[in-house]
Scaffold this motif. Structure first.
Motif, PDB file in Angstrom:
ATOM      1  N   HIS A   1       0.841  -1.194   0.000  1.00  0.00           N
ATOM      2  CA  HIS A   1       0.000   0.000   0.000  1.00  0.00           C
ATOM      3  C   HIS A   1       0.879   1.248   0.000  1.00  0.00           C
ATOM      4  O   HIS A   1       1.519   1.568   0.999  1.00  0.00           O
ATOM      5  CB  HIS A   1      -0.917  -0.053   1.236  1.00  0.00           C
ATOM      6  CG  HIS A   1      -1.929   1.038   1.279  1.00  0.00           C
ATOM      7  ND1 HIS A   1      -2.830   1.183   2.317  1.00  0.00           N
ATOM      8  CD2 HIS A   1      -2.207   2.043   0.401  1.00  0.00           C
ATOM      9  CE1 HIS A   1      -3.599   2.230   2.084  1.00  0.00           C
ATOM     10  NE2 HIS A   1      -3.235   2.771   0.932  1.00  0.00           N
TER      11      HIS A   1
ATOM     12  N   HIS B   1       3.577   0.766   3.173  1.00  0.00           N
ATOM     13  CA  HIS B   1       3.481  -0.278   4.196  1.00  0.00           C
ATOM     14  C   HIS B   1       2.821  -1.499   3.565  1.00  0.00           C
ATOM     15  O   HIS B   1       2.367  -1.462   2.422  1.00  0.00           O
ATOM     16  CB  HIS B   1       2.687   0.215   5.416  1.00  0.00           C
ATOM     17  CG  HIS B   1       1.278   0.603   5.089  1.00  0.00           C
ATOM     18  ND1 HIS B   1       0.925   1.863   4.664  1.00  0.00           N
ATOM     19  CD2 HIS B   1       0.125  -0.116   5.096  1.00  0.00           C
ATOM     20  CE1 HIS B   1      -0.367   1.906   4.443  1.00  0.00           C
ATOM     21  NE2 HIS B   1      -0.881   0.713   4.690  1.00  0.00           N
TER      22      HIS B   1
ATOM     23  N   ASP C   1      -0.111  -4.419   4.175  1.00  0.00           N
ATOM     24  CA  ASP C   1      -1.303  -4.780   4.943  1.00  0.00           C
ATOM     25  C   ASP C   1      -1.481  -6.289   4.888  1.00  0.00           C
ATOM     26  O   ASP C   1      -1.708  -6.865   3.825  1.00  0.00           O
ATOM     27  CB  ASP C   1      -2.532  -4.065   4.371  1.00  0.00           C
ATOM     28  CG  ASP C   1      -2.497  -2.569   4.641  1.00  0.00           C
ATOM     29  OD1 ASP C   1      -2.374  -2.184   5.812  1.00  0.00           O
ATOM     30  OD2 ASP C   1      -2.575  -1.780   3.680  1.00  0.00           O
TER      31      ASP C   1
HETATM   32 MN    MN Z   1      -2.984   0.216   4.352  1.00  0.00          MN
END
Ligand code: MN
Length: 168
Positions: free
Chosen positions: A37, A43, A45
């Motif tokens: 993401h 980051h 997920d």
């Molecule tokens: Mn996210």
């Protein structure tokens, strides 16, 4: 109780193209997904299918296959089950704006759980007790991984995610 209340309250789903969210329980094996993401900060997920929703963790670092690398995983709100298929761009000005693409996906299981029902029970207990061992059958993530909740840590819902050392 709507388990996706927080998910919905954070987003304008009519505008973002993200899944609208309903809980679905299938009889099939449980899925996991890791979505890359590109939000304000890149980051990963990590989402685990559990009882009709996706239990979700945001990980600031790329998941590692090295058991010595224990990475932070912050538990976030449950996501709808069909979020596991979501790829696209969340528009500017919206929660989590940026590109989302699937980094890895596959089935996952729990050791010594023969049925889906047994797996769900073990996962529920693990999440409650702060220690969950799961076997991931992804393209990149394969083998037994551990999620352990950190106690007395400033940020609540902080867990560590790492690959379990295989006995040689
Ligand atoms: Mn996210």
């Amino acid at each position: 109780m709507d388990r996706l209340k927080e998910y919905k309250s954070k987003r304008k789903l009519a505008e973002t193209g993200e899944p609208k969210g309903k809980t679905i329980t299938s009889e099939e094996e449980l899925n996991f997904v890791v979505q890359e993401h590109h939000a304000t900060h890149l980051h990963y997920d990590f989402r685990l299918e559990h009882k009709g929703v996706l239990k979700s963790f945001a990980m600031p670092k790329t998941p590692s296959l090295n058991p010595a690398e224990k990475h932070l995983a912050i538990m976030v709100e449950d996501h709808p089950i069909d979020y596991q298929y979501f790829e696209g761009v969340i528009p500017e000005g919206h929660y989590g704006a940026g590109k989302v693409k699937i980094w890895d996906k596959g089935k996952y299981s729990v050791k010594n759980a023969d049925t889906r029902n047994d797996s769900e029970k073990a996962i529920q207990a693990g999440l409650k007790n702060g220690l969950l061992e799961i076997v991931l059958h992804g393209k990149k993530l394969k083998g037994t991984f551990v999620l352990v909740k950190m106690k007395n840590f400033a940020q609540k819902d902080s867990w560590l995610f790492f690959k379990k050392q295989e006995k040689s």
